[in-house]
Structures are given as C-alpha cells and as structure tokens.
Design a protein around this motif. Structure first.
Motif, PDB file in Angstrom:
ATOM      1  N   ARG A   1     -23.628 -13.273 -34.568  1.00 49.24           N
ATOM      2  CA  ARG A   1     -24.103 -14.506 -35.550  1.00 49.24           C
ATOM      3  C   ARG A   1     -23.559 -14.557 -36.747  1.00 49.24           C
ATOM      4  NH1 ARG A   1     -29.165 -17.233 -35.206  1.00 49.24           N
ATOM      5  NH2 ARG A   1     -30.119 -18.003 -37.116  1.00 49.24           N
ATOM      6  N   ASP A   2     -23.379 -13.179 -37.464  1.00 44.08           N
ATOM      7  CA  ASP A   2     -22.862 -13.090 -38.869  1.00 44.08           C
ATOM      8  C   ASP A   2     -21.927 -11.943 -38.941  1.00 44.08           C
ATOM      9  OD1 ASP A   2     -22.238 -13.254 -41.485  1.00 44.08           O
ATOM     10  OD2 ASP A   2     -24.209 -13.335 -41.998  1.00 44.08           O
ATOM     11  N   PRO A   3     -20.762 -11.823 -38.764  1.00 48.17           N
ATOM     12  CA  PRO A   3     -19.853 -10.477 -38.789  1.00 48.17           C
ATOM     13  C   PRO A   3     -20.124  -9.780 -40.263  1.00 48.17           C
ATOM     14  CG  PRO A   3     -18.623 -12.304 -38.193  1.00 48.17           C
ATOM     15  CD  PRO A   3     -19.911 -13.184 -38.663  1.00 48.17           C
ATOM     16  N   SER A   4     -20.377 -10.576 -41.202  1.00 48.38           N
ATOM     17  CA  SER A   4     -20.549  -9.928 -42.650  1.00 48.38           C
ATOM     18  C   SER A   4     -21.637  -8.856 -42.540  1.00 48.38           C
ATOM     19  CB  SER A   4     -20.886 -10.695 -43.857  1.00 48.38           C
ATOM     20  OG  SER A   4     -22.284 -11.466 -43.633  1.00 48.38           O
ATOM     21  N   VAL A   5     -22.643  -8.833 -41.739  1.00 54.25           N
ATOM     22  CA  VAL A   5     -23.715  -8.105 -41.449  1.00 54.25           C
ATOM     23  C   VAL A   5     -23.224  -6.499 -40.953  1.00 54.25           C
ATOM     24  CG1 VAL A   5     -25.248  -9.836 -41.633  1.00 54.25           C
ATOM     25  CG2 VAL A   5     -24.675  -8.683 -39.456  1.00 54.25           C
ATOM     26  N   ALA A   6     -22.079  -6.626 -40.421  1.00 49.21           N
ATOM     27  CA  ALA A   6     -21.737  -5.191 -39.466  1.00 49.21           C
ATOM     28  C   ALA A   6     -21.863  -4.040 -40.425  1.00 49.21           C
ATOM     29  CB  ALA A   6     -20.231  -5.416 -39.140  1.00 49.21           C
ATOM     30  N   ASP A   7     -21.328  -4.014 -41.843  1.00 45.40           N
ATOM     31  CA  ASP A   7     -21.678  -2.850 -42.461  1.00 45.40           C
ATOM     32  C   ASP A   7     -22.906  -2.462 -42.881  1.00 45.40           C
ATOM     33  OD1 ASP A   7     -18.953  -2.509 -42.688  1.00 45.40           O
ATOM     34  OD2 ASP A   7     -18.730  -3.109 -44.530  1.00 45.40           O
ATOM     35  N   VAL A   8     -23.961  -3.456 -42.859  1.00 41.77           N
ATOM     36  CA  VAL A   8     -25.285  -3.174 -43.047  1.00 41.77           C
ATOM     37  C   VAL A   8     -26.054  -2.475 -41.929  1.00 41.77           C
ATOM     38  CG1 VAL A   8     -27.552  -4.050 -43.484  1.00 41.77           C
ATOM     39  CG2 VAL A   8     -25.364  -4.987 -44.793  1.00 41.77           C
ATOM     40  N   ILE A   9     -25.394  -3.114 -40.670  1.00 41.54           N
ATOM     41  CA  ILE A   9     -26.132  -2.459 -39.543  1.00 41.54           C
ATOM     42  C   ILE A   9     -25.630  -0.973 -39.282  1.00 41.54           C
ATOM     43  CG2 ILE A   9     -25.880  -2.816 -37.173  1.00 41.54           C
ATOM     44  CD1 ILE A   9     -26.020  -5.846 -37.543  1.00 41.54           C
ATOM     45  N   ASP A  10     -24.196  -0.757 -39.372  1.00 45.54           N
ATOM     46  CA  ASP A  10     -23.659   0.487 -38.910  1.00 45.54           C
ATOM     47  C   ASP A  10     -23.806   1.408 -40.071  1.00 45.54           C
ATOM     48  OD1 ASP A  10     -22.599  -0.890 -36.707  1.00 45.54           O
ATOM     49  OD2 ASP A  10     -20.536  -1.276 -37.765  1.00 45.54           O
TER      50      ASP A  10
END
Length: 352
Positions: free
Chosen positions: A242-251
């Motif tokens: 949905r939004d690749p920019s949140v990958a760092d937040v999630i990981d």
C-alpha cells in the motif's frame, strides 16, 4: 486444593482482515492446544479479524477504505464466528479467551475492541469492551463500558481479562483484584509503532508489557498470561504494498512477545516473539496463597476506611424504549414497563 492446569498463550497472526478464515485458523489452533493438554487457551487483542496497525502508519484521511473493510470484517456477538468458537470450546471442554473487533448491531460503523471469555460449556462468561481505545485506536473503536469488568468463576479458577493499555489503568486492575482474580489474561497487538526510526525512542512494548504484567501479578498474587499478536509475511506485504515508505517503521518497531508470569511477577513457561507458535505453561493456583501473607491488597493490606472505590458495570446502550404497543387497554391494571435495551446482541445481554 486449588486447580492445576496447563495454559496456552497464542502467539499467532490472523488471516489479515478476513474474519471467516481467521475463525477457522483459531479453531485449528484451539484443537492443537487442546491436544497438547491446554485447558485455558488465550488469543491476542482483536485476533478476529486483525489489529488496525495502519492507524499508526498513515493519516486518517488516507485510511477510509481500511476502516470500511475493518467494519465489514468485524463480528457480531451473536454471529456465526462467535458461535463456532463457542461450539468448539464446548466440544473440547476448554476455556477460550479471544480478542475480537466487535460490530454494533445498530450501527454499521460502530465498533468496539472486545474480549470474550468462553467457558468449557460454550457459554460466554465475560464479554468485555475496552474501556478506552489507546492513542490512534480511537480512530477505529468506540469506548466501552464497565459491564465486562468481571472475574469469571470458572472450573479452572477465577479468571479476568484486560486489553492492552487497560493494563496500565490501576483502577481497572483493582476492580478485577477485588473479585479474587487468580489468573489474569492480558492481550496485546503484534506491534506498537509510535515514532519513525529516524526519530528514535520508539515504544518498547516488550519491556512495557513485562513491567505491566509483572506488576499486576505481584499486586494481585495471580498468574499472568500475556498473549500478543504476530505480524506474518502476508500482513507485512499488504501494508508495504500500500505504501513502501512504511517498511522501515514496520521492520524497526519491536515485535510483541507472549509469555507467562507467576504470582511473584517472575516469568516462567514458554516465550514467543519472533516466530508464530503456542506458548505453554503449567499453572498451579495453590501458589497464589503464600504471597498473600506479604501483601493482600484486597484483604488485610489495605485501608478500606480510607479508600472507597465504586464501579458502574452497566452495559451502555444508545436508548431505552418503552413500548406503547405493549400497554393494556384503558382501565386495565398496568404491569411494570418493559424496557428494551438497544445496542447489545442477545448473547451479550444475557451474559453481561
């Protein structure tokens, strides 16, 4: 002698935003835990259909479609998903605690963060709605009420439940202690993002949950079952697609853990964090007795002449109606007015 039994804390992911498939997965897990000898099986916060972590990742104006889907996939107390869980608990003779996103029967978008404690006879022993949704959860769920601040008198002992941040509320916790709670179930989401990685200082929910669980068990002299959700690969992929920019937040947000604490606040039994699984522990309620000699905050170690706590356990409803059609003809003796509560399913009103 007090009961002894095996408990299971379910550290598992839902089938993300799919209530039917998640219910089937829950039933499969219940059967596995029962085969392993567990008699009390506890699932995480809003296991059905999922925890709305997206409320922490994007602005509310970007999440309308996800709220609509969450509402569609939330469950009614008298719906088929809860009926399946009740039937399974009765069939296997186990007690099940499960977090659900509960849908209001009178509002298409009215939702509560709820927890059900289902007895080994299939009856709903406690139907609790989270008193106050925490932080960004307020964008999804309404506030609950005190009707679920109850400790169940079950075959396995006196069992109480609080959801996530409620375990930080000392009055809610004391309400359960004051009913002789012996086993406290606390349910949690898979992660709790509060900052972007570049901001530093993200909330360490593992440390916080351990503090809260140990504090409650130490004060109540009760066993604690900490059951947290798990983010699996499909859930992660859905959010990042949905939004690749949140990958760092999630990981880089700490993952929650599932574990157990004894009446002294010490951890024991299995622990799960970075993999899906079922944590087990053997619980002996006789171990709740000796610590009461040191501090019994609902007994001798209190000053009830100084402190006074009142708790309203009324189930809140949108309106109370007096049915004019039910009134007898003029001149006849009037019976007591029949008040019909609107906003609660038949099971929840019967078991509230």
């Amino acid at each position: 002698m007090l009961p002894r039994f095996k408990a299971a804390a379910i550290h598992a992911a839902p089938v993300f935003l799919d209530r039917t498939a998640t219910t089937e997965k829950a039933i499969s897990i219940i059967r596995e835990a029962a085969r392993a000898g567990a008699e009390l099986i506890a699932f995480p916060e809003t296991y059905i259909p999922a925890f709305p972590v997206w409320a922490a990742l994007w602005a509310p104006i970007d999440n309308h479609d996800l709220f609509v889907r969450m509402a569609e996939q939330s469950v009614l107390i008298d719906g088929p998903e809860v009926a399946r869980l009740r039937a399974e608990a009765r069939s296997l003779g186990v007690t099940v605690s499960v977090g659900i996103s509960e849908r209001s029967p009178v509002s298409a978008g009215g939702l509560w963060n709820s927890n059900l404690l289902i007895g080994d006879d299939g009856e709903i022993l406690v139907h609790h709605r989270k008193l106050v949704p925490t932080f960004y959860e307020k964008l999804v769920w309404a506030s609950g009420d005190g009707a679920g601040l109850k400790v169940a008198e079950a075959r396995l002992g006196r069992i109480g439940c609080l959801i996530c941040g409620e375990n930080t509320n000392p009055l809610a916790r004391f309400a359960l202690m004051a009913q002789g709670e012996q086993v406290h179930i606390s349910s949690w989401p898979p992660m709790w993002p509060t900052r972007r990685p570049s901001g530093g200082g993200n909330f360490n929910n593992v440390a916080a949950n351990r503090i809260r669980a140990s504090a409650h068990s130490f004060e109540a002299k009760a066993f604690g079952i900490v059951t947290a959700g798990y983010m699996d690969a499909p859930m992660r992929a859905f959010l990042i697609a949905r939004d690749p920019s949140v990958a760092d937040v999630i990981d880089q947000t700490p993952r929650a853990a599932s574990f157990f604490v004894d009446p002294t606040g010490e951890a024991f039994g299995d622990t799960f964090q970075d993999e899906e699984g079922i944590a087990y522990a053997d619980i002996d309620l006789n171990k709740c007795v000796e610590p009461k000699q040191f501090h019994d905050v609902v007994g001798y170690y209190n000053r009830f002449d100084i402190f006074d706590l009142s708790i309203d356990r009324t189930r809140l409803v949108p309106a109370n109606f007096s049915d004019e059609a039910a009134r007898p003809p003029a001149g006849a003796a009037l019976p007591p007015t029949d008040h019909v509560k609107v906003g609660d399913g038949p099971l929840s009103s019967r078991n509230a």
